[in-house]
Design an enzyme around this catalytic site. Structure first.
Site, PDB file in Angstrom:
ATOM      1  N   ARG A  17       0.821  -1.207   0.000  1.00 33.51           N
ATOM      2  CA  ARG A  17       0.000   0.000   0.000  1.00 33.51           C
ATOM      3  C   ARG A  17       0.863   1.269   0.000  1.00 33.51           C
ATOM      4  O   ARG A  17       1.798   1.374  -0.797  1.00 33.51           O
ATOM      5  CB  ARG A  17      -1.011  -0.064   1.152  1.00 33.51           C
ATOM      6  N   ASP A 143      -3.012  11.600  10.002  1.00 36.31           N
ATOM      7  CA  ASP A 143      -4.332  11.378   9.419  1.00 36.31           C
ATOM      8  C   ASP A 143      -5.147  12.639   9.619  1.00 36.31           C
ATOM      9  O   ASP A 143      -5.008  13.302  10.653  1.00 36.31           O
ATOM     10  CB  ASP A 143      -5.024  10.197  10.119  1.00 36.31           C
ATOM     11  N   TYR A 156      -8.092   5.210  17.675  1.00 35.00           N
ATOM     12  CA  TYR A 156      -7.215   5.480  16.532  1.00 35.00           C
ATOM     13  C   TYR A 156      -7.001   6.979  16.354  1.00 35.00           C
ATOM     14  O   TYR A 156      -5.863   7.443  16.179  1.00 35.00           O
ATOM     15  CB  TYR A 156      -7.817   4.878  15.263  1.00 35.00           C
TER      16      TYR A 156
END
Length: 255
Positions: A17, A143, A156
């Site tokens: 990925r 993120d 997370y």
């Protein structure tokens, strides 16, 4: 010790990925690579073979579970032992599992914080003297959900938020010799669902379409775009440290 005349990067979670795209991009830019993987041995070996065929002797494979603290300084030591230097650390490895409120466990907390926050920090600590000697740099993969929470993924999101702060704190601590920055991707690659969950494809497609409708650029990003951003932060962004580069197609501009 085999001192490399080329810059050397250690990339975690490099077998697949985004990690594999980052590895290919850095290799093409002239880096020798230490490629970390945990369980994707066949993919890691295939990637190493591909890159080593292009430039023999340019790749070192390193297997480790980043939750095992003692393995973190070992990764740095093996890299420097092989190449004689370390110019870049890319903390890409990441755990991503749902933790709906009411069901989250301490084990899930520990696992998500271990991969997303603890390992990047202690890898940076171990790498710091070598990076300082090379006037090198660190790039952390964070993120957009470190800033905008994702439903059912509180732990997370918290772990990635910790990595955002680690990026800024390390940038301050390691300056002026080492630059530390991060990339916050939006929708690049969809999460991989287990086979048992693939029956819900229509629902997943609808969710993905809704997400793209809220993205001003109206598309997903590409792994190549992430890889190029990593390369730029390592090689080109020489007056940039402590920054979080959002590659999200404008997603956070929407309410």
């Amino acid at each position: 010790m085999d001192a490399s005349p080329r810059p050397v990067a250690l990339v975690t979670g490099a077998a697949r990925r985004l990690g594999a795209a980052i590895a290919r991009g850095l290799h093409a830019a002239g880096y020798d690579l230490a490629l970390h993987y945990r369980s994707s041995a066949s993919e890691a070996r295939a990637l190493a073979g591909e890159l080593d065929a292009a430039r023999p002797g340019s790749v070192l494979l390193l297997q480790a579970d980043l939750a095992q603290f003692d393995r973190l300084p070992e990764l740095v030591a093996h890299t420097v032992g092989r190449f004689g230097r370390l110019d870049a650390l890319v903390n890409n490895a990441s755990g991503f599992t749902p933790t709906p409120l009411g069901t989250a466990t301490p084990a899930q907390w520990d696992a998500l914080f271990a991969s997303n926050a603890r390992a990047p920090f202690f890898l940076a600590q171990a790498a710091a003297p070598h990076l300082a000697a090379a006037r090198g740099a660190i790039v952390n993969l964070v993120d957009i959900h470190a800033q905008r929470p994702l439903r059912d993924h509180a732990v997370y999101c918290m772990a990635k938020a910790a990595l955002v702060m680690a990026t800024k704190a390390l940038a301050l601590e390691l300056a002026p010799e080492v630059r530390v920055n991060a990339i916050a991707p939006g929708a690049i690659l969809w999460p991989e669902a287990p086979a048992s969950a693939q029956a819900g494809g229509d629902t997943d497609d609808a969710r993905r379409a809704a997400l793209l409708a809220r993205t001003p650029l109206a598309r997903t990003g590409t792994p190549a775009e992430i890889a190029e951003a990593v390369r730029w932060l390592l090689q080109g962004a020489t007056y940039c440290t402590g920054e979080i580069l959002r590659l999200d197609g404008g997603r956070l501009l929407e309410g």
